[in-house]
Design a protein around this motif. Structure first.
Motif, PDB file in Angstrom:
ATOM      1  N   UNK A  98     -10.018  -3.835   4.638  1.00 30.38           N
ATOM      2  CA  UNK A  98      -9.098  -3.124   3.750  1.00 30.38           C
ATOM      3  C   UNK A  98      -8.030  -4.053   3.178  1.00 30.38           C
ATOM      4  N   UNK A  99      -7.861  -4.009   1.858  1.00 32.57           N
ATOM      5  CA  UNK A  99      -6.881  -4.905   1.240  1.00 32.57           C
ATOM      6  C   UNK A  99      -5.451  -4.540   1.635  1.00 32.57           C
ATOM      7  N   UNK A 100      -5.171  -3.248   1.886  1.00 30.42           N
ATOM      8  CA  UNK A 100      -3.819  -2.857   2.269  1.00 30.42           C
ATOM      9  C   UNK A 100      -3.439  -3.481   3.613  1.00 30.42           C
ATOM     10  N   UNK A 101      -4.390  -3.463   4.535  1.00 34.56           N
ATOM     11  CA  UNK A 101      -4.144  -4.072   5.843  1.00 34.56           C
ATOM     12  C   UNK A 101      -4.058  -5.594   5.699  1.00 34.56           C
ATOM     13  N   UNK A 102      -4.933  -6.163   4.888  1.00 28.98           N
ATOM     14  CA  UNK A 102      -4.900  -7.597   4.653  1.00 28.98           C
ATOM     15  C   UNK A 102      -3.550  -8.059   4.132  1.00 28.98           C
ATOM     16  N   UNK A 103      -2.996  -7.310   3.195  1.00 30.04           N
ATOM     17  CA  UNK A 103      -1.681  -7.650   2.638  1.00 30.04           C
ATOM     18  C   UNK A 103      -0.619  -7.663   3.729  1.00 30.04           C
ATOM     19  N   UNK A 104      -0.633  -6.630   4.564  1.00 31.34           N
ATOM     20  CA  UNK A 104       0.398  -6.497   5.596  1.00 31.34           C
ATOM     21  C   UNK A 104       0.285  -7.578   6.662  1.00 31.34           C
ATOM     22  N   UNK A 105      -0.923  -7.894   7.093  1.00 30.07           N
ATOM     23  CA  UNK A 105      -1.052  -8.897   8.153  1.00 30.07           C
ATOM     24  C   UNK A 105      -0.760 -10.297   7.629  1.00 30.07           C
ATOM     25  N   UNK A 106      -1.063 -10.557   6.365  1.00 28.48           N
ATOM     26  CA  UNK A 106      -0.718 -11.862   5.804  1.00 28.48           C
ATOM     27  C   UNK A 106       0.795 -12.031   5.738  1.00 28.48           C
ATOM     28  N   UNK A 107       1.495 -10.974   5.392  1.00 25.15           N
ATOM     29  CA  UNK A 107       2.959 -11.043   5.367  1.00 25.15           C
ATOM     30  C   UNK A 107       3.520 -11.258   6.769  1.00 25.15           C
ATOM     31  N   UNK A 108       2.775 -10.819   7.803  1.00 26.61           N
ATOM     32  CA  UNK A 108       3.225 -10.976   9.189  1.00 26.61           C
ATOM     33  C   UNK A 108       2.855 -12.328   9.783  1.00 26.61           C
ATOM     34  N   UNK A 109       2.024 -13.114   9.065  1.00 28.87           N
ATOM     35  CA  UNK A 109       1.703 -14.455   9.550  1.00 28.87           C
ATOM     36  C   UNK A 109       0.246 -14.776   9.756  1.00 28.87           C
ATOM     37  N   UNK A 110      -0.679 -13.896   9.352  1.00 26.96           N
ATOM     38  CA  UNK A 110      -2.105 -14.182   9.510  1.00 26.96           C
ATOM     39  C   UNK A 110      -2.535 -15.333   8.604  1.00 26.96           C
ATOM     40  N   UNK A 111      -3.527 -16.092   9.081  1.00 30.37           N
ATOM     41  CA  UNK A 111      -4.042 -17.253   8.351  1.00 30.37           C
ATOM     42  C   UNK A 111      -5.423 -17.034   7.754  1.00 30.37           C
ATOM     43  N   UNK A 112      -6.153 -16.027   8.253  1.00 28.74           N
ATOM     44  CA  UNK A 112      -7.530 -15.783   7.830  1.00 28.74           C
ATOM     45  C   UNK A 112      -7.770 -14.279   7.757  1.00 28.74           C
ATOM     46  N   UNK A 113      -8.509 -13.842   6.748  1.00 28.99           N
ATOM     47  CA  UNK A 113      -8.992 -12.470   6.667  1.00 28.99           C
ATOM     48  C   UNK A 113     -10.494 -12.497   6.929  1.00 28.99           C
TER      49      UNK A 113
END
Length: 286
Positions: A98-113
Motif C-alpha cells: 500500500x502506498x499510504x503505508x509506504x509513505x508513512x514508514x518512509x517518513x519514519x525512517x524506512x530504507x526499503x519498500x
C-alpha cells in the motif's frame, strides 16, 4: 553495487534480511513478535547474528482477518522509528503493498519498500522514488493481496517471472528510483504451486543474469513443506538446502526467519565459490 540505507553491498556479498512480523496471526510464529518488546528483541538478535536488513511486516501474507491501511500503519510506523533510533546503521525494510503505508514508514525512517504483491498498487514505486529508498519488485502471478493460488498455470513460469520483475524494475527506474536500490524477487509460493517454485529455484541463474540483484524469500514456505511433506516447524533443513542452491545460482538477498543458520550456509557457499576466505585455515599448515 547494491546501496540500501547507509549500507553498500558488493555483487558477491550475500545479504540477510531478517523477518520481523508485527502480526498476531503469522503463519510461522503465531504472533510472537506482535508486541513491541519481543519484536525489538528479535531485531537485536537478528542484527547480532548477521542480518544487515530487517523486514517489518504488518499484515499476514495469507488470508485472515481484515487489516486496513490505518491498522497496518499502526503496527509498523512507530516500530520503524524505534528500530531506526536503536540501530542507526541497519537497513529497515517494510513489507507492504500500500502506498499510504509506504509513505508513512518512509517518513519514519524506512530504507526499503518490499512490495511482495507485484505492483498491485502502482503508486508504491512512486513513493520509493520520492523518498529515494529501495524497492523490491516481485512476481506474484497477478494474484491479489492475501489470496492463495488456485489452479495457476504458466506456459513458462520463469519467462513470466522475468517479464514481470524486470518490467517492474524498469518502470521504477523511469519513475526515479535509483537502479542500485532495486531488487527483483521471483516470489516463491506467490501465485505459484510447488512445482512452479521449484522451477523458479532451479532456473534462478536466469534472473541473476539480468544484472538486477535477486532477493529470495524461501524461509519455511509451503513449497518446501510440500516437497518434503513437513509441517512449518520442520522445514529448516529444506529451507537451508534451497538457500544453498539459490546462493550458488546467484541470488544475493535472503529473507529469512533463522538468521544464524542462514549466515553459515551463505558463508560456506561464498567460500566454496571463492568469494570469501575461510574464517580459519590451519589444516595442513602447522
Amino acid at each position: 553495487m547494491l546501496r540500501l540505507g547507509r549500507r553498500e553491498f558488493g555483487p558477491h556479498e550475500p545479504v540477510i534480511m531478517a523477518i520481523v512480523n508485527r502480526t498476531p496471526d503469522s503463519f510461522y510464529d503465531q504472533g510472537a513478535t506482535f508486541d513491541d518488546l519481543p519484536a525489538l528483541e528479535r531485531v537485536d538478535r537478528a542484527v547480532a547474528e548477521g542480518a544487515a536488513i530487517v523486514d517489518i511486516g504488518g499484515v499476514k501474507a495469507g488470508p485472515g482477518d481484515e487489516v486496513d491501511a490505518a491498522e497496518e500503519a499502526r503496527r509498523t510506523v512507530g516500530f520503524v522509528a524505534r528500530v531506526r533510533e536503536r540501530h542507526p546503521d541497519v537497513v529497515i525494510s517494510v513489507d507492504t503493498w500500500r502506498h499510504e503505508v509506504g509513505e508513512a514508514v518512509c517518513e519514519a525512517g524506512a530504507d526499503v519498500l518490499n512490495d511482495a504483491w507485484g505492483g498491485v498498487d502502482p503508486k508504491l514505486a512512486e513513493v520509493a522514488a520520492r523518498h529515494d529508498v529501495g524497492l523490491v519488485c516481485t512476481h506474484a502471478g497477478g494474484a491479489r493481496p492475501r489470496t492463495r493460488p488456485h489452479r495457476v498455470a504458466y506456459e513458462d513460469v520463469v519467462a513470466d517471472i522475468l517479464d514481470v520483475t524486470v518490467g517492474l524494475a524498469e518502470r521504477a527506474v523511469a519513475l526515479g528510483v535509483r537502479r542500485d536500490r532495486i531488487m527483483i524477487d521471483p516470489g516463491h509460493d506467490f501465485g505459484k504451486n510447488t512445482r512452479h517454485s521449484l522451477e523458479a529455484t532451479r532456473r534462478l541463474g536466469e534472473l541473476a543474469a539480468t544484472g538486477w540483484p535477486v532477493l529470495v524469500s524461501l524461509s519455511n514456505k509451503d513449497f518446501v513443506g510440500e516437497t518434503l511433506d513437513r509441517p512449518v516447524k520442520e522445514r529448516l533443513l529444506g529451507t537451508l538446502a534451497t538457500t544453498a542452491v539459490s546462493a550458488w545460482l546467484g541470488a544475493q538477498v535472503y529473507r529469512v526467519h533463522e538468521v544464524a543458520e542462514t549466515r553459515q550456509v551463505l558463508d560456506m557457499v561464498a567460500s566454496i565459490a571463492g568469494h570469501r576466505e575461510p574464517a580459519v585455515a590451519r589444516r595442513g599448515l602447522a
